[in-house]
Design an enzyme around this catalytic site. Structure first.
Site, PDB file in Angstrom:
ATOM      1  N   LYS A   9       0.907  -1.141  -0.084  1.00 45.71           N
ATOM      2  CA  LYS A   9       0.032   0.101  -0.007  1.00 45.71           C
ATOM      3  C   LYS A   9       0.898   1.123  -0.001  1.00 45.71           C
ATOM      4  O   LYS A   9       2.095   1.002   0.238  1.00 45.71           O
ATOM      5  CB  LYS A   9      -0.993  -0.286   1.208  1.00 45.71           C
ATOM      6  CG  LYS A   9      -2.012  -1.268   1.045  1.00 45.71           C
ATOM      7  CD  LYS A   9      -2.623  -1.209   2.458  1.00 45.71           C
ATOM      8  CE  LYS A   9      -3.950  -2.290   2.346  1.00 45.71           C
ATOM      9  NZ  LYS A   9      -4.701  -2.144   3.472  1.00 45.71           N
ATOM     10  N   TYR A  49     -12.289  -2.095  -3.491  1.00 41.39           N
ATOM     11  CA  TYR A  49     -12.675  -2.144  -2.329  1.00 41.39           C
ATOM     12  C   TYR A  49     -14.365  -2.093  -2.082  1.00 41.39           C
ATOM     13  O   TYR A  49     -14.758  -1.791  -1.209  1.00 41.39           O
ATOM     14  CB  TYR A  49     -12.101  -1.293  -1.193  1.00 41.39           C
ATOM     15  CG  TYR A  49     -10.766  -1.346  -0.612  1.00 41.39           C
ATOM     16  CD1 TYR A  49     -10.698  -2.790  -0.119  1.00 41.39           C
ATOM     17  CD2 TYR A  49      -9.708  -0.616  -0.939  1.00 41.39           C
ATOM     18  CE1 TYR A  49      -9.410  -3.004   0.366  1.00 41.39           C
ATOM     19  CE2 TYR A  49      -8.189  -1.001  -0.244  1.00 41.39           C
ATOM     20  CZ  TYR A  49      -7.922  -2.309   0.316  1.00 41.39           C
ATOM     21  OH  TYR A  49      -6.995  -2.570   0.892  1.00 41.39           O
ATOM     22  N   PHE A  57     -15.231   3.556   7.297  1.00 41.03           N
ATOM     23  CA  PHE A  57     -14.141   3.827   6.836  1.00 41.03           C
ATOM     24  C   PHE A  57     -13.758   3.791   5.348  1.00 41.03           C
ATOM     25  O   PHE A  57     -12.647   4.300   4.982  1.00 41.03           O
ATOM     26  CB  PHE A  57     -12.990   2.887   7.685  1.00 41.03           C
ATOM     27  CG  PHE A  57     -13.060   1.364   7.115  1.00 41.03           C
ATOM     28  CD1 PHE A  57     -12.738   0.893   5.829  1.00 41.03           C
ATOM     29  CD2 PHE A  57     -13.852   0.683   7.993  1.00 41.03           C
ATOM     30  CE1 PHE A  57     -12.743  -0.436   5.609  1.00 41.03           C
ATOM     31  CE2 PHE A  57     -14.028  -0.720   7.570  1.00 41.03           C
ATOM     32  CZ  PHE A  57     -13.699  -1.023   6.561  1.00 41.03           C
ATOM     33  N   ARG A  85      -1.472 -14.463   4.231  1.00 40.06           N
ATOM     34  CA  ARG A  85      -2.372 -13.660   5.308  1.00 40.06           C
ATOM     35  C   ARG A  85      -1.413 -13.853   6.710  1.00 40.06           C
ATOM     36  O   ARG A  85      -1.303 -12.938   7.578  1.00 40.06           O
ATOM     37  CB  ARG A  85      -3.727 -14.104   5.507  1.00 40.06           C
ATOM     38  CG  ARG A  85      -4.565 -14.084   4.551  1.00 40.06           C
ATOM     39  CD  ARG A  85      -5.063 -12.623   4.072  1.00 40.06           C
ATOM     40  NE  ARG A  85      -5.850 -12.241   5.215  1.00 40.06           N
ATOM     41  CZ  ARG A  85      -6.610 -11.077   5.047  1.00 40.06           C
ATOM     42  NH1 ARG A  85      -6.637 -10.413   4.174  1.00 40.06           N
ATOM     43  NH2 ARG A  85      -7.131 -10.535   6.220  1.00 40.06           N
ATOM     44  N   THR A  91      -5.554  -7.482  10.710  1.00 40.10           N
ATOM     45  CA  THR A  91      -5.702  -6.213   9.940  1.00 40.10           C
ATOM     46  C   THR A  91      -5.301  -4.848  10.739  1.00 40.10           C
ATOM     47  O   THR A  91      -4.546  -3.979  10.491  1.00 40.10           O
ATOM     48  CB  THR A  91      -7.191  -5.999   9.883  1.00 40.10           C
ATOM     49  OG1 THR A  91      -7.795  -7.213   8.933  1.00 40.10           O
ATOM     50  CG2 THR A  91      -7.582  -4.618   9.037  1.00 40.10           C
ATOM     51  N   ARG A 102       2.695  -6.425   9.308  1.00 40.85           N
ATOM     52  CA  ARG A 102       1.794  -5.368  10.152  1.00 40.85           C
ATOM     53  C   ARG A 102       2.284  -4.962  11.291  1.00 40.85           C
ATOM     54  O   ARG A 102       2.224  -3.939  11.727  1.00 40.85           O
ATOM     55  CB  ARG A 102       0.364  -5.663   9.855  1.00 40.85           C
ATOM     56  CG  ARG A 102      -0.027  -5.670   8.575  1.00 40.85           C
ATOM     57  CD  ARG A 102      -1.704  -6.312   8.414  1.00 40.85           C
ATOM     58  NE  ARG A 102      -2.322  -5.859   7.090  1.00 40.85           N
ATOM     59  CZ  ARG A 102      -3.432  -6.279   6.701  1.00 40.85           C
ATOM     60  NH1 ARG A 102      -4.014  -7.032   7.217  1.00 40.85           N
ATOM     61  NH2 ARG A 102      -4.108  -5.772   5.703  1.00 40.85           N
ATOM     62  N   ASN A 112      -1.833  -0.003   6.861  1.00 42.97           N
ATOM     63  CA  ASN A 112      -1.132  -1.201   7.474  1.00 42.97           C
ATOM     64  C   ASN A 112      -0.417  -1.944   6.534  1.00 42.97           C
ATOM     65  O   ASN A 112      -0.314  -3.081   6.324  1.00 42.97           O
ATOM     66  CB  ASN A 112      -2.317  -1.934   7.982  1.00 42.97           C
ATOM     67  CG  ASN A 112      -3.381  -2.377   6.949  1.00 42.97           C
ATOM     68  OD1 ASN A 112      -3.400  -1.930   5.803  1.00 42.97           O
ATOM     69  ND2 ASN A 112      -4.519  -3.058   7.523  1.00 42.97           N
ATOM     70  N   HIS A 115      -1.944  -5.535   1.543  1.00 40.00           N
ATOM     71  CA  HIS A 115      -2.968  -6.076   1.306  1.00 40.00           C
ATOM     72  C   HIS A 115      -2.915  -7.455   0.864  1.00 40.00           C
ATOM     73  O   HIS A 115      -1.981  -7.830   0.100  1.00 40.00           O
ATOM     74  CB  HIS A 115      -4.065  -5.463   0.183  1.00 40.00           C
ATOM     75  CG  HIS A 115      -5.253  -6.125  -0.444  1.00 40.00           C
ATOM     76  ND1 HIS A 115      -6.320  -6.038   0.383  1.00 40.00           N
ATOM     77  CD2 HIS A 115      -5.190  -7.076  -1.152  1.00 40.00           C
ATOM     78  CE1 HIS A 115      -7.109  -7.028  -0.121  1.00 40.00           C
ATOM     79  NE2 HIS A 115      -6.551  -7.599  -0.942  1.00 40.00           N
ATOM     80  N   GLU A 126      -9.694 -10.062  -7.663  1.00 36.21           N
ATOM     81  CA  GLU A 126      -8.619  -9.220  -7.314  1.00 36.21           C
ATOM     82  C   GLU A 126      -7.362  -9.286  -8.113  1.00 36.21           C
ATOM     83  O   GLU A 126      -6.998  -8.245  -8.748  1.00 36.21           O
ATOM     84  CB  GLU A 126      -8.041  -9.107  -5.651  1.00 36.21           C
ATOM     85  CG  GLU A 126      -9.192  -8.743  -4.899  1.00 36.21           C
ATOM     86  CD  GLU A 126      -8.757  -8.941  -3.331  1.00 36.21           C
ATOM     87  OE1 GLU A 126      -7.504  -9.462  -3.157  1.00 36.21           O
ATOM     88  OE2 GLU A 126      -9.452  -8.616  -2.525  1.00 36.21           O
TER      89      GLU A 126
HETATM   90  N1  UDP Z   1      -9.675  -0.565   7.326  1.00 36.51           N
HETATM   91  C1  UDP Z   1      -9.733   0.484   8.219  1.00 36.51           C
HETATM   92  N2  UDP Z   1     -10.695   0.633   9.324  1.00 36.51           N
HETATM   93  C2  UDP Z   1     -11.308  -0.801   9.797  1.00 36.51           C
HETATM   94  C3  UDP Z   1     -10.929  -1.706   8.954  1.00 36.51           C
HETATM   95  C4  UDP Z   1     -10.214  -1.789   7.771  1.00 36.51           C
HETATM   96  O1  UDP Z   1      -9.306   1.629   7.754  1.00 36.51           O
HETATM   97  O2  UDP Z   1     -11.736  -0.633  11.008  1.00 36.51           O
HETATM   98  C5  UDP Z   1      -8.730  -0.553   6.035  1.00 36.51           C
HETATM   99  C6  UDP Z   1      -7.334  -1.375   6.275  1.00 36.51           C
HETATM  100  O3  UDP Z   1      -6.375  -0.707   5.502  1.00 36.51           O
HETATM  101  C7  UDP Z   1      -7.726  -2.806   5.799  1.00 36.51           C
HETATM  102  C8  UDP Z   1      -8.769  -2.466   4.583  1.00 36.51           C
HETATM  103  O4  UDP Z   1      -9.737  -1.040   5.246  1.00 36.51           O
HETATM  104  O5  UDP Z   1      -6.517  -3.405   5.440  1.00 36.51           O
HETATM  105  C9  UDP Z   1      -9.748  -3.648   4.203  1.00 36.51           C
HETATM  106  O6  UDP Z   1     -10.244  -4.199   5.274  1.00 36.51           O
HETATM  107  P1  UDP Z   1     -10.462  -5.739   5.621  1.00 36.51           P
HETATM  108  O7  UDP Z   1     -11.080  -5.990   6.777  1.00 36.51           O
HETATM  109  O8  UDP Z   1     -10.611  -6.343   4.381  1.00 36.51           O
HETATM  110  O9  UDP Z   1      -9.107  -6.077   6.316  1.00 36.51           O
HETATM  111  P2  UDP Z   1      -7.482  -6.975   5.505  1.00 36.51           P
HETATM  112  O10 UDP Z   1      -8.222  -7.989   4.555  1.00 36.51           O
HETATM  113  O11 UDP Z   1      -6.932  -5.975   4.561  1.00 36.51           O
HETATM  114  O12 UDP Z   1      -6.998  -7.301   6.572  1.00 36.51           O
END
Ligand code: UDP
Length: 138
Positions: A9, A49, A57, A85, A91, A102, A112, A115, A126
């Protein structure tokens, strides 16, 4: 053999973590079968997204994802969705395991660093969002 989409990112690129992230993939035996650096447009980020578009958010996330260049990669390997992952961590970096990308480099829940697709169906969607077949070299 499985494939997944990885993004470094804008915060990760700005912090010069491209090499660090790639090193972790290669050390874990994960093969990079496609890679490019790009600047996302607002509509590209919104499309990527789309599942989050009703979340509070979302607007901030789109601003962040379009704030600078990203690096997109297709990773290949056995169980690579779960492996990636695990390397990424949770996250929220505060909940991420010690030693994960992370946990070591994220500064907040939004910024973070990386992705990674979370399931085979999302990985297919994706990967297709960023790459065509000719750009993926096994
Ligand atoms: N995100 C955020 N606030 C939140 C949850 C997610 O800003 O409370 C952002 C964060 O950058 C995250 C992305 O949205 O990586 C996508 O969220 P997801 O729940 O899909 O998490 P990921 O799969 O990236 O761990």
């Amino acid at each position: 053999m499985e494939r997944t989409l990885s993004l470094i990112k804008p915060d990760g690129v700005a912090k010069n973590l491209i090499g660090e992230v790639i090193k972790r993939f290669e050390t874990a035996g994960i093969k990079i079968v496609a890679m490019k650096k790009m600047q996302l447009t607002k509509s590209q980020a919104e499309g990527f997204y789309a599942v989050h578009k009703e979340r509070p958010f979302f607007g901030s996330l789109i601003d962040f994802m379009t704030s600078g260049p990203i690096v997109a990669m297709v990773l290949e390997g056995d169980d690579v969705i779960a492996k990636n992952r695990k390397l990424m961590g949770a996250t929220n970096f505060k909940e991420a395991e010690e030693g994960t990308i992370r946990r070591e480099f994220a500064t907040d829940i939004e910024k973070n660093v990386v992705h990674g697709s979370d399931a085979p169906e999302t990985a297919a969607f994706e990967i297709n969002h960023f790459f065509n077949n000719m750009e993926i070299v096994g």
